[in-house]
Motif scaffolding. Structure first.
Motif, PDB file in Angstrom:
ATOM      1  N   UNK A 260       0.441  -0.487  -5.150  1.00 27.76           N
ATOM      2  CA  UNK A 260       0.237   0.630  -5.461  1.00 27.76           C
ATOM      3  C   UNK A 260      -0.857   1.087  -4.486  1.00 27.76           C
ATOM      4  N   UNK A 261      -1.889   0.425  -4.401  1.00 30.34           N
ATOM      5  CA  UNK A 261      -3.367   0.769  -4.425  1.00 30.34           C
ATOM      6  C   UNK A 261      -3.759   0.409  -3.170  1.00 30.34           C
ATOM      7  N   UNK A 262      -3.117  -0.094  -2.567  1.00 30.63           N
ATOM      8  CA  UNK A 262      -2.692  -0.847  -1.047  1.00 30.63           C
ATOM      9  C   UNK A 262      -2.201  -0.112  -0.650  1.00 30.63           C
ATOM     10  N   UNK A 263      -1.139   0.794  -0.810  1.00 27.08           N
ATOM     11  CA  UNK A 263      -0.398   1.550  -0.271  1.00 27.08           C
ATOM     12  C   UNK A 263      -1.636   2.701  -0.285  1.00 27.08           C
ATOM     13  N   UNK A 264      -1.830   3.504  -1.259  1.00 30.34           N
ATOM     14  CA  UNK A 264      -2.496   4.958  -0.640  1.00 30.34           C
ATOM     15  C   UNK A 264      -3.917   4.265   0.009  1.00 30.34           C
ATOM     16  N   UNK A 265      -4.873   3.623  -0.087  1.00 27.59           N
ATOM     17  CA  UNK A 265      -5.319   2.953   0.594  1.00 27.59           C
ATOM     18  C   UNK A 265      -5.560   2.644   1.817  1.00 27.59           C
ATOM     19  N   UNK A 266      -3.627   2.732   2.205  1.00 24.12           N
ATOM     20  CA  UNK A 266      -3.342   1.924   3.527  1.00 24.12           C
ATOM     21  C   UNK A 266      -4.035   1.141   4.343  1.00 24.12           C
ATOM     22  N   UNK A 267      -4.077  -0.119   3.284  1.00 24.72           N
ATOM     23  CA  UNK A 267      -4.714  -1.461   4.069  1.00 24.72           C
ATOM     24  C   UNK A 267      -3.453  -2.692   3.326  1.00 24.72           C
ATOM     25  N   UNK A 268      -3.512  -3.671   4.063  1.00 29.05           N
ATOM     26  CA  UNK A 268      -2.918  -3.937   4.037  1.00 29.05           C
ATOM     27  C   UNK A 268      -3.001  -5.296   2.296  1.00 29.05           C
ATOM     28  N   UNK A 269      -1.867  -5.493   2.031  1.00 27.47           N
ATOM     29  CA  UNK A 269      -2.284  -5.653   0.396  1.00 27.47           C
ATOM     30  C   UNK A 269      -2.565  -7.242   0.472  1.00 27.47           C
TER      31      UNK A 269
END
Length: 294
Positions: A260-269
């Motif tokens: 969820x956080x990688x999606x919100x922060x627009x980064x690779x998980x």
């Protein structure tokens, strides 16, 4: 360690190569044991996220090695019995070696991609059925040839094949026992893509890379168990029950937070959980041998 397969791990992908090119990678008891050992190694190694299975040389697997002639499949033949003395029994008879391999592949916690690079006949075809994605080279040929040898399909393929391609297509291929080309395999749903020979492995590794780079190993493991086990479910309520349990358990984990956080922060998980230590058996391990089946 291995004599009839090659095993390599690179970039989080394990490659198993059937490695008897002088015999078109024909299947033996030794190969069966080595394939089971390789999948045991894969499940124990958290650095492995995806498995690619292919063949050395111009064939994937030409089927069982028939070098013993008419005694090849006779379990009472002294040489064959001695070779398989460590095999368990089921229903009072020795377990089929192809079935031992197929059921071990089915139980794997990592997705398995078959890169079928040439003839794939008999066990060479049936062992691919519990693999999750099947890609074929243009030169590949397939055959469920058992009726032409006086046998029945093995490797639990009477369960797998109709679920992969449907009963009508399965029965046509099994009843005729004919060998067919990759385009027919594609039309019948046995493979998902047919590629020029030199593009086969790159395509398999591209799919593997997409899985490695973007997904949670825990999510993929649980999803694999869910999808395969539900092929035998009698109602969608069984899926709903397991879905709910899995979402409840995974929803509290570190991987879902990272997803969820990688999606919100627009980064690779960067998923922290590992199958060997963090996988929860909210989805019952599949396939499990029933207690009533001796």
């Amino acid at each position: 360690m291995y004599t009839e397969i090659a095993y390599d791990v690179a970039d989080h992908v394990a490659t198993i190569t059937l490695d008897r090119p002088d015999r078109l990678n024909a299947f033996t008891t030794t190969m069966a044991r080595e394939l089971v050992a390789a999948f045991d190694e894969i499940d124990a190694d958290d650095s492995v996220r995806v498995v690619v299975v292919t063949g050395r040389g111009r064939g994937f697997c030409a089927g069982a090695d028939l070098g013993r002639g008419g005694a090849t499949f006779d379990a009472n033949d002294p040489e064959r019995a001695a070779e398989r003395k460590d095999f368990e029994t089921i229903g009072g008879v020795p377990r089929d070696g192809g079935g031992i391999v197929s059921l071990r592949i089915a139980a794997c916690r990592k997705p398995v991609i078959a890169a079928i690079n040439g003839p794939s006949v008999g066990i060479g075809a049936t062992m691919t059925l519990p693999m999750d994605i099947r890609l074929a080279a243009e030169s590949a040929k397939f055959g469920f040839v058992f009726a032409r040898r006086g046998l029945v399909p093995e490797a639990a393929s009477s369960w797998f094949l109709p679920r992969v391609v449907g009963i009508s297509q399965a029965m046509e291929w099994v009843a005729t026992g004919r060998v067919f080309k990759a385009d027919e395999a594609l039309a019948g749903g046995l493979v998902s893509k047919v590629l020029p020979d030199d593009e086969l492995l790159p395509a398999a590794y591209a799919i593997a890379k997409e899985i490695v780079d973007n997904t949670s190993s825990i999510s993929v493991a649980a999803s694999r168990q869910l999808l395969w086990s539900m092929l035998g479910a009698s109602t969608p309520w069984e899926a709903h029950k397991l879905d709910s349990a899995a979402i409840y358990a995974l929803g509290q984990g570190d991987d879902v937070k990272e997803g969820v956080m990688s999606f919100l922060e627009k980064r690779t998980p960067s998923f922290p959980d590992r199958v060997s230590t963090d996988y929860q058996d909210v989805v019952p391990p599949w396939p499990v041998r029933p207690e009533t089946m001796e």
